[in-house]
Motif scaffolding. Structure first.
Motif, mmCIF file in Angstrom:
data_model
loop_
_atom_site.group_PDB
_atom_site.id
_atom_site.type_symbol
_atom_site.label_atom_id
_atom_site.label_comp_id
_atom_site.label_asym_id
_atom_site.label_seq_id
_atom_site.Cartn_x
_atom_site.Cartn_y
_atom_site.Cartn_z
ATOM 1 N N LYS A 79 0.794 -0.955 -0.077
ATOM 2 C CA LYS A 79 -0.164 0.103 -0.061
ATOM 3 C C LYS A 79 0.782 1.361 -0.040
ATOM 4 C CE LYS A 79 -1.497 1.262 3.921
ATOM 5 N NZ LYS A 79 -0.908 2.425 4.205
ATOM 6 N N ASP A 80 1.893 1.353 0.714
ATOM 7 C CA ASP A 80 2.708 2.322 0.666
ATOM 8 C C ASP A 80 3.797 2.583 -0.080
ATOM 9 O OD1 ASP A 80 1.273 3.120 2.948
ATOM 10 O OD2 ASP A 80 2.747 2.213 4.615
ATOM 11 N N LYS A 81 4.040 1.526 -0.783
ATOM 12 C CA LYS A 81 4.943 1.341 -1.902
ATOM 13 C C LYS A 81 6.308 1.748 -1.211
ATOM 14 C CE LYS A 81 2.035 3.128 -5.707
ATOM 15 N NZ LYS A 81 0.938 3.158 -4.944
ATOM 16 N N SER A 82 6.611 0.760 -0.228
ATOM 17 C CA SER A 82 7.680 0.715 0.523
ATOM 18 C C SER A 82 8.440 -0.519 0.712
ATOM 19 C CB SER A 82 7.494 1.445 1.879
ATOM 20 O OG SER A 82 6.587 0.563 2.455
ATOM 21 N N ASP A 83 9.697 -0.579 1.364
ATOM 22 C CA ASP A 83 10.463 -1.690 1.670
ATOM 23 C C ASP A 83 10.593 -1.652 2.887
ATOM 24 O OD1 ASP A 83 12.400 -3.567 1.931
ATOM 25 O OD2 ASP A 83 13.451 -2.980 0.089
ATOM 26 N N PRO A 84 10.271 -2.709 3.972
ATOM 27 C CA PRO A 84 10.604 -2.787 5.268
ATOM 28 C C PRO A 84 12.210 -2.736 5.693
ATOM 29 C CG PRO A 84 10.035 -4.885 4.451
ATOM 30 C CD PRO A 84 9.712 -3.923 3.400
ATOM 31 N N ARG A 85 13.006 -2.836 4.624
ATOM 32 C CA ARG A 85 14.704 -3.103 4.936
ATOM 33 C C ARG A 85 14.750 -1.367 4.900
ATOM 34 N NH1 ARG A 85 15.990 -6.933 0.329
ATOM 35 N NH2 ARG A 85 14.497 -5.597 -0.758
ATOM 36 N N LYS A 86 13.989 -0.693 4.344
ATOM 37 C CA LYS A 86 14.596 0.692 4.275
ATOM 38 C C LYS A 86 13.402 1.696 4.898
ATOM 39 C CE LYS A 86 16.437 0.120 -0.211
ATOM 40 N NZ LYS A 86 16.336 0.315 -1.801
ATOM 41 N N LYS A 87 12.134 1.336 4.983
ATOM 42 C CA LYS A 87 11.291 2.272 5.832
ATOM 43 C C LYS A 87 10.833 1.694 7.282
ATOM 44 C CE LYS A 87 6.533 4.131 5.417
ATOM 45 N NZ LYS A 87 6.844 5.440 5.755
ATOM 46 N N GLU A 88 11.040 2.684 8.141
ATOM 47 C CA GLU A 88 10.431 2.383 9.627
ATOM 48 C C GLU A 88 9.163 2.037 9.837
ATOM 49 O OE1 GLU A 88 12.042 5.224 8.964
ATOM 50 O OE2 GLU A 88 14.235 4.619 9.275
ATOM 51 N N TYR A 89 8.788 1.053 10.345
ATOM 52 C CA TYR A 89 7.353 0.756 10.871
ATOM 53 C C TYR A 89 7.475 0.237 12.321
ATOM 54 C CZ TYR A 89 5.771 0.888 5.972
ATOM 55 O OH TYR A 89 5.274 1.143 4.798
ATOM 56 N N PHE A 90 6.434 0.544 12.971
ATOM 57 C CA PHE A 90 6.397 -0.074 14.400
ATOM 58 C C PHE A 90 4.639 -0.541 14.448
ATOM 59 C CE2 PHE A 90 5.987 1.142 19.189
ATOM 60 C CZ PHE A 90 6.375 -0.147 19.648
ATOM 61 N N VAL A 91 4.752 -1.921 14.465
ATOM 62 C CA VAL A 91 3.305 -2.292 14.094
ATOM 63 C C VAL A 91 2.738 -3.109 15.370
ATOM 64 C CG1 VAL A 91 1.966 -4.055 12.503
ATOM 65 C CG2 VAL A 91 3.639 -2.512 11.596
ATOM 66 N N GLY A 92 1.727 -3.023 15.875
ATOM 67 C CA GLY A 92 0.872 -3.619 17.004
ATOM 68 C C GLY A 92 -0.379 -3.111 17.193
ATOM 69 N N HIS A 93 -0.764 -3.332 18.491
ATOM 70 C CA HIS A 93 -2.122 -2.764 19.055
ATOM 71 C C HIS A 93 -1.758 -1.640 20.052
ATOM 72 C CE1 HIS A 93 -6.146 -2.416 20.310
ATOM 73 N NE2 HIS A 93 -5.793 -3.081 21.454
ATOM 74 N N ARG A 94 -2.259 -0.475 19.855
ATOM 75 C CA ARG A 94 -2.032 0.800 20.580
ATOM 76 C C ARG A 94 -2.727 0.892 21.752
ATOM 77 N NH1 ARG A 94 -5.908 0.197 18.883
ATOM 78 N NH2 ARG A 94 -7.413 1.484 17.560
ATOM 79 N N LEU A 95 -2.526 1.322 22.919
ATOM 80 C CA LEU A 95 -3.022 1.545 24.133
ATOM 81 C C LEU A 95 -2.771 2.899 24.671
ATOM 82 C CD1 LEU A 95 -2.793 -1.778 26.223
ATOM 83 C CD2 LEU A 95 -4.701 -0.999 24.968
ATOM 84 N N ARG A 96 -3.644 3.567 25.678
ATOM 85 C CA ARG A 96 -3.197 4.876 26.036
ATOM 86 C C ARG A 96 -2.816 4.626 27.507
ATOM 87 N NH1 ARG A 96 -7.139 8.020 27.840
ATOM 88 N NH2 ARG A 96 -8.395 8.000 25.812
ATOM 89 N N LEU A 97 -1.606 5.092 27.727
ATOM 90 C CA LEU A 97 -1.301 5.295 29.253
ATOM 91 C C LEU A 97 -2.276 5.744 30.220
ATOM 92 C CD1 LEU A 97 2.404 6.080 28.999
ATOM 93 C CD2 LEU A 97 1.423 4.115 29.793
ATOM 94 N N ARG A 98 -2.580 4.938 31.217
ATOM 95 C CA ARG A 98 -3.756 5.623 32.264
ATOM 96 C C ARG A 98 -3.218 6.895 32.746
ATOM 97 N NH1 ARG A 98 -5.514 -0.088 35.320
ATOM 98 N NH2 ARG A 98 -4.107 -1.106 34.060
ATOM 99 N N GLY A 99 -4.011 7.825 32.750
ATOM 100 C CA GLY A 99 -3.405 9.171 33.459
ATOM 101 C C GLY A 99 -2.646 9.843 32.581
#
Length: 371
Positions: free
Chosen positions: A205-225
């Motif tokens: 989709k991003d027309k990118s290469d994971p060897r060259k583009k930074e990704y941090f992938v998972g399930h986001r939560l908000r810190l309490r408070g």
């Protein structure tokens, strides 16, 4: 490390699962109708009245593997991302077959789980990864499990130091061998073909290469408070106080791991801090170097990476206020048939080895999920 094939005695590995695992069971491996589970850290109880809440959740939300466990190719849908906008009005939604990215799957564990949880993982979903390592309190090449040295004691309250050492080890020995690196605890259940399909779809989709583009992938939560200070992000992404939880596991692209290793021992990444929140700390560190969170929901806003078991996600009472519902407030918490994307990647709190095998059997050997 052999993930699938035949062992030195000619026996098939992983060993075939018994079709008895297709029979309905609860999280303890028992055939009991209905269930109740307290939400950790909260007073809410999630209830259901079916015998096998996990099978019910899989079937009703249509969670299935996106392909054969060990396939070298994946069929992707680049438009199936939340907020995706077509660059060309004539673009068609035709699935595309592409080579699967190479993923190293890693879990952190303890020696007493080697013969139980880790063995169950090795005999089920780990075979769908391109590589698998368990980082433990004792090395065992048969798994393989590796004990990495780190500052401080071997305890939950020192997880950040252990995870720092895990990432250093992976970077030193495997950085150029894999496109993606996935890490979580030993109570994960993963659909590795779905993970590889999603990651391939994201970069296509991003027309990118994971060897060259930074990704941090998972399930986001908000810190309490935490204070919500908008930094221009949408739906909580790019806002202070958010992190990718280790509960559902998270992935770093090769480019992200390479960049992380250049700053992991710097002051901005808390190199001497001893705390259990490794997921919070790595998020802070990556944020300092300009790497934010990736929205991993599908086009309908359904989650792919899950902090809970399938049955808890499906039967969650969204009318009840909990710390978890608060952490998801910006985009809404879905349940029922919308709880989980059909191409879901991971589920958490799968603690019983029998349940690991049962979920794997439901998805891979049981006809339509039935015995």
């Amino acid at each position: 490390m052999m993930l699938h094939g035949k062992d030195r005695n000619g026996n098939i590995f992983p060993p075939p699962l018994s079709k008895e695992l297709c029979e309905e069971m609860n999280k303890m491996g028992q055939e009991v109708r209905g269930g109740i589970q307290q939400v950790p850290g909260d007073a809410l109880h999630v209830r259901w009245d079916v015998t096998d809440g996990n099978k019910h959740a899989f079937r009703e939300s249509n969670v299935w593997p996106t392909g054969e466990l060990t396939s070298d190719y994946v069929t992707i849908s680049p438009w199936n991302h939340y907020g995706y906008k077509k660059s060309n009005p004539n673009e068609t939604e035709t699935p595309i077959v592409v080579p699967a990215p190479k993923v190293l799957c890693m879990v952190y564990t303890m020696e007493d789980a080697h013969a139980t949880r880790i063995r169950a993982i090795r005999e089920t979903w780990a075979g769908g990864c391109d590589g698998f390592l368990a980082f433990s309190t004792k090395s065992d090449p048969r798994l393989p499990a590796i004990h990495v040295q780190h500052a401080g004691n071997e305890e939950y309250g020192n997880m950040w130091q252990k995870v720092r050492s895990i990432w250093k080890f992976a970077g030193k020995h495997y950085l150029d061998q894999f496109d993606w690196f996935y890490l979580g605890g030993d109570d994960l259940f993963v659909l590795p073909h779905n993970l590889r399909t999603y990651l391939a779809s994201l970069t296509y989709k991003d027309k990118s290469d994971p060897r060259k583009k930074e990704y941090f992938v998972g399930h986001r939560l908000r810190l309490r408070g935490s204070k919500q200070q908008n930094r221009g992000g949408r739906d909580g992404f790019g806002m202070e106080g958010w992190f990718n939880t280790g509960g559902s596991g998270y992935s770093l692209s090769q480019a992200t791991l390479r960049k992380f290793l250049t700053v992991v021992d710097s002051g901005k990444c808390s190199p001497t801090k001893k705390c259990p929140g490794e997921d919070v700390e790595i998020t802070k560190c990556l944020t300092h170097i300009g790497i934010g969170l990736t929205d991993t929901r599908d086009a309908k806003g359904r989650e792919r990476f899950h902090f809970w078991t399938p049955e808890m996600r499906y039967h969650w009472d969204t009318s009840q206020e909990t710390w978890y519902s608060e952490s998801q407030r910006e985009w809404g918490l879905k349940n029922g048939t919308d709880c989980c994307a059909p191409d879901s990647v991971s589920f958490h709190y799968i603690k019983q080895p029998s349940l690991v095998r049962h979920l794997h059997a439901l998805l891979h050997i049981c006809k339509n999920g039935n015995s």
